[in-house]
Design an enzyme around this catalytic site. Structure first.
Site, short mmCIF file in Angstrom:
data_model
loop_
_atom_site.label_atom_id
_atom_site.label_comp_id
_atom_site.label_asym_id
_atom_site.label_seq_id
_atom_site.Cartn_x
_atom_site.Cartn_y
_atom_site.Cartn_z
N THR A 202 -21.01 66.54 93.34
CA THR A 202 -21.47 67.99 93.44
C THR A 202 -21.80 67.85 95.12
OG1 THR A 202 -23.85 67.26 93.04
CG2 THR A 202 -22.65 68.13 91.03
N GLU B 104 -19.80 69.86 87.02
CA GLU B 104 -20.23 69.15 85.54
C GLU B 104 -19.45 69.72 84.70
OE1 GLU B 104 -22.11 70.26 88.27
OE2 GLU B 104 -24.16 69.32 88.41
N LYS C 187 -39.09 86.65 91.85
CA LYS C 187 -40.07 87.13 90.47
C LYS C 187 -41.01 87.83 91.25
CE LYS C 187 -39.20 82.56 88.56
NZ LYS C 187 -38.85 81.69 89.77
N TRP D 93 -38.27 89.74 86.43
CA TRP D 93 -37.20 88.92 87.43
C TRP D 93 -36.16 89.93 87.88
CZ3 TRP D 93 -35.25 83.75 84.70
CH2 TRP D 93 -36.31 82.94 84.45
P1 ADP Z 1 -22.62 72.95 93.36
O1 ADP Z 1 -23.53 72.96 92.22
O2 ADP Z 1 -22.67 71.56 93.90
O3 ADP Z 1 -23.01 73.89 94.39
P2 ADP Z 1 -20.37 73.68 91.82
O4 ADP Z 1 -19.09 74.12 92.32
O5 ADP Z 1 -20.44 72.90 90.81
O6 ADP Z 1 -21.23 73.14 93.22
O7 ADP Z 1 -21.24 74.98 91.77
C1 ADP Z 1 -21.59 75.56 90.34
C2 ADP Z 1 -22.34 76.69 90.55
O8 ADP Z 1 -21.81 77.65 91.06
C3 ADP Z 1 -22.73 77.34 89.15
O9 ADP Z 1 -23.89 76.68 88.63
C4 ADP Z 1 -23.22 78.81 89.64
O10 ADP Z 1 -24.75 78.80 90.00
C5 ADP Z 1 -22.16 78.83 90.67
N1 ADP Z 1 -20.94 79.76 90.21
C6 ADP Z 1 -19.73 79.20 89.89
N2 ADP Z 1 -18.91 80.17 89.52
C7 ADP Z 1 -19.72 81.52 89.58
C8 ADP Z 1 -19.42 82.77 89.35
N3 ADP Z 1 -18.11 83.27 88.77
N4 ADP Z 1 -20.55 83.56 89.41
C9 ADP Z 1 -21.71 83.15 89.89
N5 ADP Z 1 -22.09 81.87 90.11
C10 ADP Z 1 -21.14 81.20 90.18
#
Ligand code: ADP
Length: 541
Positions: free
Chosen positions: A186, A331, A440, A445
């Site tokens: 990640t 993940e 918040k 929220w």
């Molecule tokens: P990291 O968590 O290491 O930044 P990831 O590529 O695994 O990298 O990122 C996953 C996160 O990206 C998700 O948990 C979410 O918060 C965000 N994310 C992914 N796709 C979307 C989407 N279409 N809209 C909003 N957030 C997104």
């Protein structure tokens, strides 16, 4: 009683075998980092992946060993996906955009034995090598003539000479489908990067899942160009789904700028692409500037960050390209949800359809999801109630590689995504925020994503971020941070006034700051931890 069907283990090598046998003449086209276009077929790719497998075995690579890559989207990286995994070793794709300290941490943590890198990264790996003792051999993904005259890299050789020494006369072995096949860390926006170790089984099921028509939808009629890098969650699985379905694959190499992408899309007849919003925002501007149109591109998948509805609208109306909004994370392999209409939604008005499609989409078979409140109780699917998003399924992480992280799974086995979401009656999930980014205000929220999406629909705004800043009265209030489009101006008053009547009164940002650029993570997401530091101590009137 057990079923009486063949117990054929799911393995990724069967994907390239299938493509080589049934789509043998279908092409893979790559833009090479060292210059030029490379073109060959799935039959060639299978043969060279087997040559690579033979070379790896000769180098003593064994089942479970990690083999690192620092590479762009090219045919050689594609061969590494199959050659490494095919012998039972683990293809560890490393994101070169991470900070050097993070790269060192990741390579040492994974204990990569070999490291394959593109010519672009030669200066980088020369700095990394002295502090990455587990790497026995560094392999340049190029022909021998591109090798540097002098280098202290241990065992340095070229990929093409490694392959040239092998016949390709090799049969992929069979093994347990739960064997690890690839590893991706990640991006570590909050703490040290954590490794997600995919299995052959999870990867193959995910590739089937993303190929479904209502998910990403891949077919032998498609020409697929993943703009999302192969070091970013396996380019969202497309390097597996393309050979699985027999689609032609176009790999843009290091040329991620709009002009290079557009040129390749037009010359190769790309029908379907995928990438993060920043890529498409830049491409939209490029298309508008030159009054260009796509000859063949019809669909693209946008994910990784929230896709602004204004971008979806512009692609549909001006460029006749449909954006599918998708959500996922490292993940989750990564696909979790994709936004495709259901039959009962076809009669909605165009505006209502657009609202549905702007959400992150519905669960793809293979990923179950639910939203829960602070007490862990499941919340209703009414499109209003929002809570922590939990997922589970055969391509969702169970535990991180060599990093015990208690609390990632709930007691009953759901993975906590760290995202906050709603789910509506049709099953469409909408991310309102990352749990760490929620604002918040007075006990209520506020969704920073909604405010950002609205801000970028203003013609003078190139990019926007909203963060919570301390407020004595409300505990937190939204601060809008804006990057203006080159040559465009907008005043503070106009920017703040833009929200009036479009969101609840208490959601309207209290202040706006203009900056030249916003901080991003290595995968192109807004780095809000940095932004919060930059604006630490900021107070709204
Ligand atoms: P990291 O968590 O290491 O930044 P990831 O590529 O695994 O990298 O990122 C996953 C996160 O990206 C998700 O948990 C979410 O918060 C965000 N994310 C992914 N796709 C979307 C989407 N279409 N809209 C909003 N957030 C997104």
């Amino acid at each position: 009683m057990l079923g009486l069907m063949m117990a054929e283990p799911l393995r990724v090598a069967t994907i390239i075998e299938h493509a080589a046998k049934w789509h043998s003449a279908t092409e893979i086209v790559s833009r090479l980092p060292e210059g030029g276009i490379h073109r060959y077929t799935y039959a060639d790719a299978n043969r060279r992946s087997r040559q690579l497998a033979q070379a790896l075995l000769k180098l003593g690579i064994e089942n479970g060993d990690r083999v690192g890559t620092l590479a762009w989207n090219t045919h050689r990286h594609f061969e590494l996906y199959f050659g490494v995994a095919g012998i039972g070793a683990v293809c560890h794709t490393i994101n070169p955009r991470l900070f050097p300290e993070q790269l060192v941490y990741i390579i040492n943590h994974a204990e990569d034995r070999l490291l394959f890198f593109d010519l672009t990264f030669l200066p980088l790996v020369e700095r990394l090598a002295p502090v990455c003792p587990t790497v026995e051999k560094w392999v340049l993904l190029a022909r021998p003539e591109h090798l540097p005259a002098q280098s202290a890299l241990p065992g340095l050789c070229s990929y093409e000479e490694l392959l040239a020494a092998e016949t390709g006369d090799y049969a992929w072995p069979s093994f347990d489908e739960n064997t690890a096949c690839s590893l991706c860390y990640t991006s570590g926006t909050t703490d040290q990067p954590k490794g997600v170790l995919y299995s052959h089984r999870s990867t193959l099921l995910h590739a089937l899942g993303i190929s479904l028509p209502d998910s990403l939808g891949c077919s032998a009629l498609d020409v697929i160009m993943p703009v999302v890098p192969m070091f970013h969650v396996n380019a969202w699985g497309l390097p597996y789904a393309a050979p699985l379905t027999g689609a032609k694959l176009v790999l843009p190499g290091a040329g991620m700028d709009s002009a290079s992408l557009y040129e390749l899309m037009e010359t190769e007849g790309v029908t379907f692409s995928a990438g993060v919003p920043t890529i498409w925002l830049a491409l939209l501007q490029f298309m508008r500037d030159g009054q260009r149109q796509f000859r063949t591109l019809r669909r693209t998948v946008v994910g990784g960050s929230s896709c602004p509805p204004a971008l979806m609208r512009a692609f549909e109306d001006e460029l006749h390209v449909t954006i599918t909004h998708a959500w996922g994370m490292t993940e989750t392999s990564p696909l979790g949800t994709a936004g495709r209409l259901k039959a009962n939604q076809l009669s909605l008005s165009p505006e209502e359809k657009a609202d549905v499609l702007a959400k992150q989409g519905r669960a793809v078979f293979g990923v179950d999801m639910k939203i829960v409140g602070d007490d862990g109780q499941e919340l209703p699917h009414d499109g209003v109630a929002f809570g922590d998003l939990l997922v589970r399924g055969p391509w969702v992480v169970r535990e991180y590689f060599r990093t015990p992280t208690p609390g990632e799974l709930t007691a009953d086995g759901w993975f906590r995504t760290g995202d906050v979401a709603t789910i509506d009656a049709d099953g469409f999930m909408q991310i309102t925020d990352r749990s760490k980014d929620v604002i918040k205000s007075g006990g209520e929220w506020i969704s920073s994503i909604d405010l950002e999406n609205l801000a970028v629909s203003h013609p003078a705004v190139a990019e926007a971020a909203v963060i919570g800043v301390p407020s004595a009265r409300w505990s937190e209030r939204p601060l809008l941070v804006v990057v203006r489009r080159p040559g465009m101006d907008v005043s503070r008053e106009e920017m703040l006034g833009f929200f009036r009547g479009k969101v609840a009164k208490f959601w309207e940002p209290d202040a706006v700051e203009f900056v030249d650029a916003l901080p991003h993570t290595a995968t192109g997401k807004l780095l809000k931890t940095q932004l919060r530091k930059d604006f630490a101590g900021y107070s709204v009137a």
